[in-house]
Design a protein around this motif. Structure first.
Motif, PDB file in Angstrom:
ATOM      1  N   THR A 161      23.201  46.402  21.195  1.00 40.71           N
ATOM      2  CA  THR A 161      24.369  47.124  20.663  1.00 40.71           C
ATOM      3  C   THR A 161      25.297  46.197  19.869  1.00 40.71           C
ATOM      4  O   THR A 161      26.041  46.659  19.017  1.00 40.71           O
ATOM      5  N   GLY A 162      25.230  44.887  20.131  1.00 37.08           N
ATOM      6  CA  GLY A 162      26.025  43.938  19.342  1.00 37.08           C
ATOM      7  C   GLY A 162      25.644  44.030  17.868  1.00 37.08           C
ATOM      8  O   GLY A 162      26.492  43.854  16.982  1.00 37.08           O
ATOM      9  N   TYR A 217      27.794  46.493  16.001  1.00 40.60           N
ATOM     10  CA  TYR A 217      29.112  45.957  15.625  1.00 40.60           C
ATOM     11  C   TYR A 217      28.962  44.959  14.489  1.00 40.60           C
ATOM     12  O   TYR A 217      29.780  44.890  13.570  1.00 40.60           O
ATOM     13  N   ARG A 218      27.890  44.161  14.552  1.00 38.31           N
ATOM     14  CA  ARG A 218      27.637  43.173  13.489  1.00 38.31           C
ATOM     15  C   ARG A 218      27.368  43.872  12.156  1.00 38.31           C
ATOM     16  O   ARG A 218      27.792  43.406  11.102  1.00 38.31           O
ATOM     17  N   ARG A 255      23.656  37.620  11.807  1.00 36.33           N
ATOM     18  CA  ARG A 255      23.804  36.656  12.890  1.00 36.33           C
ATOM     19  C   ARG A 255      24.599  35.405  12.494  1.00 36.33           C
ATOM     20  O   ARG A 255      24.718  34.475  13.289  1.00 36.33           O
ATOM     21  N   SER A 277      33.470  40.474  16.455  1.00 36.12           N
ATOM     22  CA  SER A 277      34.342  40.416  17.622  1.00 36.12           C
ATOM     23  C   SER A 277      35.701  41.036  17.271  1.00 36.12           C
ATOM     24  O   SER A 277      36.276  41.793  18.065  1.00 36.12           O
ATOM     25  N   SER A 321      35.472  44.870  16.697  1.00 39.84           N
ATOM     26  CA  SER A 321      35.078  45.612  17.897  1.00 39.84           C
ATOM     27  C   SER A 321      36.280  45.952  18.773  1.00 39.84           C
ATOM     28  O   SER A 321      36.160  46.727  19.717  1.00 39.84           O
ATOM     29  N   ARG A 365      34.938  51.612  17.965  1.00 38.84           N
ATOM     30  CA  ARG A 365      34.271  51.860  19.257  1.00 38.84           C
ATOM     31  C   ARG A 365      33.923  53.340  19.398  1.00 38.84           C
ATOM     32  O   ARG A 365      32.864  53.698  19.896  1.00 38.84           O
ATOM     33  N   GLY A 380      24.930  44.578  25.766  1.00 41.26           N
ATOM     34  CA  GLY A 380      26.224  44.641  25.083  1.00 41.26           C
ATOM     35  C   GLY A 380      27.343  44.043  25.903  1.00 41.26           C
ATOM     36  O   GLY A 380      27.171  43.025  26.595  1.00 41.26           O
ATOM     37  N   ARG A 381      28.531  44.651  25.805  1.00 36.65           N
ATOM     38  CA  ARG A 381      29.696  44.173  26.547  1.00 36.65           C
ATOM     39  C   ARG A 381      30.228  45.255  27.489  1.00 36.65           C
ATOM     40  O   ARG A 381      30.843  44.951  28.501  1.00 36.65           O
ATOM     41  N   ASP A 382      30.028  46.525  27.100  1.00 35.88           N
ATOM     42  CA  ASP A 382      30.616  47.636  27.853  1.00 35.88           C
ATOM     43  C   ASP A 382      29.552  48.670  28.202  1.00 35.88           C
ATOM     44  O   ASP A 382      29.844  49.853  28.351  1.00 35.88           O
ATOM     45  N   MET A 383      28.305  48.221  28.304  1.00 34.10           N
ATOM     46  CA  MET A 383      27.215  49.167  28.572  1.00 34.10           C
ATOM     47  C   MET A 383      27.365  49.802  29.951  1.00 34.10           C
ATOM     48  O   MET A 383      27.288  51.020  30.110  1.00 34.10           O
ATOM     49  N   ARG A 395      35.839  34.141  20.841  1.00 35.06           N
ATOM     50  CA  ARG A 395      35.225  35.467  21.008  1.00 35.06           C
ATOM     51  C   ARG A 395      35.376  35.964  22.447  1.00 35.06           C
ATOM     52  O   ARG A 395      35.616  37.148  22.685  1.00 35.06           O
ATOM     53  N   ASP A 449      37.010  39.398  23.350  1.00 37.61           N
ATOM     54  CA  ASP A 449      36.185  40.413  24.011  1.00 37.61           C
ATOM     55  C   ASP A 449      36.730  40.796  25.400  1.00 37.61           C
ATOM     56  O   ASP A 449      36.665  41.945  25.807  1.00 37.61           O
ATOM     57  N   ARG A 477      40.698  42.632  24.901  1.00 37.58           N
ATOM     58  CA  ARG A 477      41.044  43.787  24.074  1.00 37.58           C
ATOM     59  C   ARG A 477      41.393  44.975  24.970  1.00 37.58           C
ATOM     60  O   ARG A 477      40.923  45.058  26.123  1.00 37.58           O
TER      61      ARG A 477
HETATM   62  O1   DC Z   1      26.250  40.597  21.515  1.00 38.37           O
HETATM   63  P1   DC Z   1      26.736  40.088  20.162  1.00 38.37           P
HETATM   64  O2   DC Z   1      27.200  38.657  20.197  1.00 38.37           O
HETATM   65  O3   DC Z   1      25.728  40.329  19.095  1.00 38.37           O
HETATM   66  O4   DC Z   1      28.027  40.992  19.817  1.00 38.37           O
HETATM   67  C1   DC Z   1      28.802  40.788  18.663  1.00 38.37           C
HETATM   68  C2   DC Z   1      30.221  41.259  18.913  1.00 38.37           C
HETATM   69  O5   DC Z   1      30.233  42.678  19.056  1.00 38.37           O
HETATM   70  C3   DC Z   1      30.875  40.718  20.188  1.00 38.37           C
HETATM   71  O6   DC Z   1      31.726  39.619  19.932  1.00 38.37           O
HETATM   72  C4   DC Z   1      31.659  41.846  20.744  1.00 38.37           C
HETATM   73  C5   DC Z   1      31.109  43.074  20.097  1.00 38.37           C
HETATM   74  N1   DC Z   1      30.395  43.959  21.021  1.00 38.37           N
HETATM   75  C6   DC Z   1      31.149  44.855  21.723  1.00 38.37           C
HETATM   76  O7   DC Z   1      32.383  44.838  21.615  1.00 38.37           O
HETATM   77  N2   DC Z   1      30.544  45.773  22.520  1.00 38.37           N
HETATM   78  C7   DC Z   1      29.218  45.773  22.657  1.00 38.37           C
HETATM   79  N3   DC Z   1      28.642  46.682  23.440  1.00 38.37           N
HETATM   80  C8   DC Z   1      28.426  44.840  21.964  1.00 38.37           C
HETATM   81  C9   DC Z   1      29.049  43.929  21.160  1.00 38.37           C
END
Ligand code: DC
Length: 220
Positions: A34-35, A38-39, A91, A100, A103, A109, A129-132, A177, A181, A184
């Motif tokens: 999922t990153g 956002y990328r 990347r 970052s 996001s 979001r 991801g971060r919030d899966m 980051r 992250d 926020r």
């Molecule tokens: O996992 P990554 O480093 O490719 O993610 C890139 C940016 O995207 C990370 O700094 C925060 C954001 N991100 C997010 O907020 N929520 C996610 N589910 C995945 C990534």
């Protein structure tokens, strides 16, 4: 056999991508990074000269985006916007930092939430991801939170980038980051209450994957 939806959250550089891909391959599951979504938005913002703090301007490009995650025959993930393959661009450290930043925007979001939920409809997937486990799939069957200390994470990113960027810069980028992250207001990076925490500082990738696969098999 029970079909699982597995989530792996954690900070940058903890090994999520390699681990998630290997775990998905091992189980014959789909892998969703999922990153990369956002990328992709960050990359489009940079390409179109949209200031990274201008949520209104960014929102205007959403209808023009057609972001797709694909897996090639050899298993490597690809990210497309329409027919444009943007895998090799997303990347870079510049796009990482922009991803970052953007996001943290509620509009971004929200835009990605449904897209991610739809991708999870069929289960048999590993979402990274971060919030899966906290926001997108609070009812996931199995949740992991993959962490490692900052030095180990910086060294891994240094290796990923093939030594092309100084370690000090990478460490600082990761620290910034992490700050963005974790702090926020919406969907910050944090472990779900029911997540299994894995600290990979002193573990090899294959040890982490073995452990996670064993946890998954127990649930099937
Ligand atoms: O996992 P990554 O480093 O490719 O993610 C890139 C940016 O995207 C990370 O700094 C925060 C954001 N991100 C997010 O907020 N929520 C996610 N589910 C995945 C990534």
């Amino acid at each position: 056999m029970k079909k699982l939806l597995i989530t792996i959250d954690g900070p940058a550089g903890a090994g999520k991508t390699t681990v998630s891909r290997s775990l998905a391959a091992r189980l014959g599951y789909k892998y969703v990074d999922t990153g990369a979504l956002y990328r992709a938005i960050a990359f489009e913002a940079i390409s179109r000269n949209i200031p990274q703090d201008d949520s209104n301007a960014l929102e205007k490009i959403f209808p023009k985006l057609d972001i797709k995650l694909k897996t090639e025959a050899n298993g490597s993930p690809k990210i497309l916007n329409g027919h444009k393959d943007i895998t090799e661009f997303v990347r870079s450290p510049e796009v990482s930092m922009a991803a970052s930043k953007i996001s943290a925007m509620p509009a971004v979001r929200e835009f990605l939430l449904d897209l991610q939920k739809n991708l999870g409809n069929e289960k048999e997937a590993v979402f990274e991801g971060r919030d899966m486990g906290t926001v997108v799939f609070p009812n996931a069957d199995l949740k992991f939170f993959l962490d490692a200390d900052i030095e180990a994470r910086a060294m891994r990113r240094f290796g990923d980038l093939g030594g092309t960027h100084p370690l000090d810069e990478i460490r600082e980028d990761i620290r910034t980051r992490d700050e963005n992250d974790r702090n926020r207001a919406i969907a910050p990076l944090k472990q779900a209450d029911d997540a299994v925490v894995v600290d990979s500082t002193n573990m090899s990738i294959s040890e982490v994957v073995e452990f996670m696969a064993a946890e998954a098999v127990k649930m099937m």
